[in-house]
Design a protein around this motif. Structure first.
Motif, PDB file in Angstrom:
ATOM      1  N   SER A 102       0.859  -1.187   0.000  1.00 17.98           N
ATOM      2  CA  SER A 102       0.000   0.000   0.000  1.00 17.98           C
ATOM      3  C   SER A 102       0.892   1.233   0.000  1.00 17.98           C
ATOM      4  CB  SER A 102      -0.878   0.000   1.255  1.00 17.98           C
ATOM      5  OG  SER A 102      -0.060   0.170   2.410  1.00 17.98           O
ATOM      6  N   ALA A 103       0.286   2.408  -0.173  1.00 17.20           N
ATOM      7  CA  ALA A 103       1.048   3.656  -0.099  1.00 17.20           C
ATOM      8  C   ALA A 103       1.664   3.806   1.292  1.00 17.20           C
ATOM      9  CB  ALA A 103       0.133   4.840  -0.413  1.00 17.20           C
ATOM     10  N   ALA A 104       0.943   3.381   2.324  1.00 16.71           N
ATOM     11  CA  ALA A 104       1.477   3.449   3.691  1.00 16.71           C
ATOM     12  C   ALA A 104       2.675   2.520   3.856  1.00 16.71           C
ATOM     13  CB  ALA A 104       0.388   3.097   4.697  1.00 16.71           C
ATOM     14  N   ASP A 105       2.624   1.340   3.232  1.00 14.08           N
ATOM     15  CA  ASP A 105       3.763   0.411   3.287  1.00 14.08           C
ATOM     16  C   ASP A 105       5.001   1.043   2.662  1.00 14.08           C
ATOM     17  OD1 ASP A 105       2.161  -1.585   4.430  1.00 14.08           O
ATOM     18  OD2 ASP A 105       1.745  -2.533   2.488  1.00 14.08           O
ATOM     19  N   LEU A 106       4.812   1.676   1.518  1.00 17.07           N
ATOM     20  CA  LEU A 106       5.937   2.300   0.815  1.00 17.07           C
ATOM     21  C   LEU A 106       6.513   3.464   1.615  1.00 17.07           C
ATOM     22  CD1 LEU A 106       4.494   2.231  -2.810  1.00 17.07           C
ATOM     23  CD2 LEU A 106       6.231   0.707  -1.844  1.00 17.07           C
ATOM     24  N   ALA A 107       5.638   4.274   2.218  1.00 21.84           N
ATOM     25  CA  ALA A 107       6.098   5.418   3.009  1.00 21.84           C
ATOM     26  C   ALA A 107       6.857   4.954   4.243  1.00 21.84           C
ATOM     27  CB  ALA A 107       4.909   6.286   3.406  1.00 21.84           C
ATOM     28  N   MET A 108       6.342   3.929   4.913  1.00 15.86           N
ATOM     29  CA  MET A 108       7.006   3.395   6.104  1.00 15.86           C
ATOM     30  C   MET A 108       8.363   2.809   5.752  1.00 15.86           C
ATOM     31  SD  MET A 108       7.489   0.107   7.661  1.00 15.86           S
ATOM     32  CE  MET A 108       6.186  -0.808   6.903  1.00 15.86           C
ATOM     33  N   THR A 109       8.445   2.125   4.624  1.00 14.89           N
ATOM     34  CA  THR A 109       9.720   1.551   4.181  1.00 14.89           C
ATOM     35  C   THR A 109      10.746   2.650   3.948  1.00 14.89           C
ATOM     36  OG1 THR A 109       8.540  -0.282   3.145  1.00 14.89           O
ATOM     37  CG2 THR A 109      10.814   0.090   2.440  1.00 14.89           C
ATOM     38  N   LYS A 110      10.315   3.734   3.339  1.00 15.60           N
ATOM     39  CA  LYS A 110      11.216   4.858   3.079  1.00 15.60           C
ATOM     40  C   LYS A 110      11.727   5.445   4.396  1.00 15.60           C
ATOM     41  CE  LYS A 110      11.481   9.238   0.604  1.00 15.60           C
ATOM     42  NZ  LYS A 110      10.781  10.204  -0.239  1.00 15.60           N
ATOM     43  N   GLU A 111      10.845   5.588   5.381  1.00 14.62           N
ATOM     44  CA  GLU A 111      11.253   6.121   6.686  1.00 14.62           C
ATOM     45  C   GLU A 111      12.293   5.213   7.343  1.00 14.62           C
ATOM     46  OE1 GLU A 111       8.160   7.118   9.473  1.00 14.62           O
ATOM     47  OE2 GLU A 111       6.864   7.848   7.846  1.00 14.62           O
ATOM     48  N   ILE A 112      12.052   3.919   7.306  1.00 17.30           N
ATOM     49  CA  ILE A 112      12.998   2.977   7.914  1.00 17.30           C
ATOM     50  C   ILE A 112      14.307   2.962   7.141  1.00 17.30           C
ATOM     51  CG2 ILE A 112      13.434   0.542   8.433  1.00 17.30           C
ATOM     52  CD1 ILE A 112      10.455   0.316   9.174  1.00 17.30           C
ATOM     53  N   ARG A 113      14.225   3.013   5.818  1.00 11.75           N
ATOM     54  CA  ARG A 113      15.448   3.039   4.992  1.00 11.75           C
ATOM     55  C   ARG A 113      16.299   4.259   5.346  1.00 11.75           C
ATOM     56  NH1 ARG A 113      14.175   4.398  -0.714  1.00 11.75           N
ATOM     57  NH2 ARG A 113      14.300   6.458   0.188  1.00 11.75           N
ATOM     58  N   ASN A 114      15.676   5.422   5.486  1.00 12.73           N
ATOM     59  CA  ASN A 114      16.413   6.641   5.825  1.00 12.73           C
ATOM     60  C   ASN A 114      17.026   6.553   7.224  1.00 12.73           C
ATOM     61  OD1 ASN A 114      15.736   7.667   3.330  1.00 12.73           O
ATOM     62  ND2 ASN A 114      14.027   8.879   4.097  1.00 12.73           N
ATOM     63  N   ALA A 115      16.285   6.008   8.170  1.00 11.24           N
ATOM     64  CA  ALA A 115      16.806   5.853   9.526  1.00 11.24           C
ATOM     65  C   ALA A 115      17.987   4.881   9.537  1.00 11.24           C
ATOM     66  CB  ALA A 115      15.701   5.364  10.461  1.00 11.24           C
ATOM     67  N   CYS A 116      17.877   3.800   8.791  1.00  9.60           N
ATOM     68  CA  CYS A 116      18.977   2.831   8.699  1.00  9.60           C
ATOM     69  C   CYS A 116      20.216   3.488   8.103  1.00  9.60           C
ATOM     70  CB  CYS A 116      18.571   1.634   7.834  1.00  9.60           C
ATOM     71  SG  CYS A 116      17.449   0.476   8.632  1.00  9.60           S
ATOM     72  N   ALA A 117      20.031   4.231   7.032  1.00  9.95           N
ATOM     73  CA  ALA A 117      21.164   4.871   6.353  1.00  9.95           C
ATOM     74  C   ALA A 117      21.899   5.823   7.298  1.00  9.95           C
ATOM     75  CB  ALA A 117      20.686   5.610   5.108  1.00  9.95           C
ATOM     76  N   SER A 118      21.163   6.531   8.130  1.00  8.57           N
ATOM     77  CA  SER A 118      21.801   7.491   9.034  1.00  8.57           C
ATOM     78  C   SER A 118      22.636   6.797  10.105  1.00  8.57           C
ATOM     79  CB  SER A 118      20.763   8.408   9.671  1.00  8.57           C
ATOM     80  OG  SER A 118      19.963   7.693  10.574  1.00  8.57           O
ATOM     81  N   LEU A 119      22.357   5.505  10.370  1.00  8.27           N
ATOM     82  CA  LEU A 119      23.102   4.769  11.387  1.00  8.27           C
ATOM     83  C   LEU A 119      24.053   3.727  10.795  1.00  8.27           C
ATOM     84  CD1 LEU A 119      20.279   4.238  14.012  1.00  8.27           C
ATOM     85  CD2 LEU A 119      22.162   5.869  14.101  1.00  8.27           C
ATOM     86  N   GLY A 120      24.148   3.681   9.486  1.00  8.76           N
ATOM     87  CA  GLY A 120      25.056   2.724   8.849  1.00  8.76           C
ATOM     88  C   GLY A 120      24.558   1.291   8.881  1.00  8.76           C
ATOM     89  N   VAL A 121      23.251   1.113   8.951  1.00 12.40           N
ATOM     90  CA  VAL A 121      22.639  -0.210   8.948  1.00 12.40           C
ATOM     91  C   VAL A 121      22.068  -0.463   7.556  1.00 12.40           C
ATOM     92  CG1 VAL A 121      20.778  -1.621   9.933  1.00 12.40           C
ATOM     93  CG2 VAL A 121      22.094  -0.083  11.401  1.00 12.40           C
ATOM     94  N   ILE A 122      22.237  -1.674   7.052  1.00 12.91           N
ATOM     95  CA  ILE A 122      21.748  -2.015   5.721  1.00 12.91           C
ATOM     96  C   ILE A 122      20.323  -2.557   5.815  1.00 12.91           C
ATOM     97  CG2 ILE A 122      22.087  -3.510   3.713  1.00 12.91           C
ATOM     98  CD1 ILE A 122      25.097  -3.594   4.581  1.00 12.91           C
ATOM     99  N   LEU A 123      19.419  -1.976   5.045  1.00 11.15           N
ATOM    100  CA  LEU A 123      18.065  -2.518   4.918  1.00 11.15           C
ATOM    101  C   LEU A 123      18.055  -3.329   3.631  1.00 11.15           C
ATOM    102  CD1 LEU A 123      15.094  -2.831   5.668  1.00 11.15           C
ATOM    103  CD2 LEU A 123      14.650  -0.650   4.514  1.00 11.15           C
ATOM    104  N   HIS A 124      18.096  -4.654   3.769  1.00 11.28           N
ATOM    105  CA  HIS A 124      18.150  -5.522   2.595  1.00 11.28           C
ATOM    106  C   HIS A 124      16.837  -5.540   1.819  1.00 11.28           C
ATOM    107  CE1 HIS A 124      22.131  -7.136   2.980  1.00 11.28           C
ATOM    108  NE2 HIS A 124      21.915  -7.608   4.184  1.00 11.28           N
ATOM    109  N   ASP A 125      15.712  -5.594   2.537  1.00 12.02           N
ATOM    110  CA  ASP A 125      14.439  -5.724   1.828  1.00 12.02           C
ATOM    111  C   ASP A 125      13.279  -5.505   2.781  1.00 12.02           C
ATOM    112  OD1 ASP A 125      12.616  -6.206  -0.231  1.00 12.02           O
ATOM    113  OD2 ASP A 125      13.455  -8.153  -0.763  1.00 12.02           O
TER     114      ASP A 125
END
Length: 162
Positions: free
Chosen positions: A121-144
């Motif tokens: 859903s659009a909410a799924d995509l938005a949440m994924t983007k938020e988690i991806r950005n948070a991971c990137a800021s801490l040097g954590v890899i979001l595989h999928d």
């Protein structure tokens, strides 16, 4: 005079397992857990999908995170939230707080769609983007981000949405 009648698809009924079938599903989960704990998770993408399809399912949405070490070995599979039939609250802060506590280097987020359609859903995509950005800021890899449904799974990375 013709009469317009609306035909509806037969609604799928929730699958109910007997006690014996539940025992078999439990044993299959334990076998997959042993396999994933002894082998790199990402060496077999099909094993990851099979594991997710077996473990992340139900009548309500459940949000899981597979926390991985540097060698992509499973540290922990944790259900961080349980929602309703069509929504589960997810907080990137909680995902990353647990990630740091476990010293995880990477993660895979997974949730189910009880209605059966694993398309995001659009909410799924938005949440994924938020988690991806948070991971990137801490040097954590979001595989999928994997969404499980009735008989199939959707990978946001494979779709190009990650």
């Amino acid at each position: 005079m013709t009469r317009n009648t609306r035909t509806s698809a037969i609604e799928p009924q929730p699958l109910r397992f007997s006690a014996q079938e539940q025992a078999v599903v439990y044993e299959a989960r334990q076998i997959l857990l042993r396999h994933l704990n002894q082998n790199p998770v990402l060496s077999s993408w099909q094993a990851v999908l099979d594991y997710c399809a077996l473990t992340i399912r139900g009548d309500v949405e459940c949000f899981h995170v597979l926390y991985l070490d540097r060698r992509n070995r499973l540290i922990s599979d944790e259900c961080l939230a349980i929602g309703t039939v069509d929504h589960v609250p997810v907080y990137p802060r909680e995902v990353l707080r647990r990630c740091l506590a476990l010293n995880a280097s990477a993660l895979i987020i997974v949730h189910n769609h009880p209605a059966g359609d694993p398309e995001p859903s659009a909410a799924d995509l938005a949440m994924t983007k938020e988690i991806r950005n948070a991971c990137a800021s801490l040097g954590v890899i979001l595989h999928d981000h994997i969404i499980t449904g009735a008989g199939r799974e959707t990978s946001l990375r494979a779709r190009g949405d990650l």
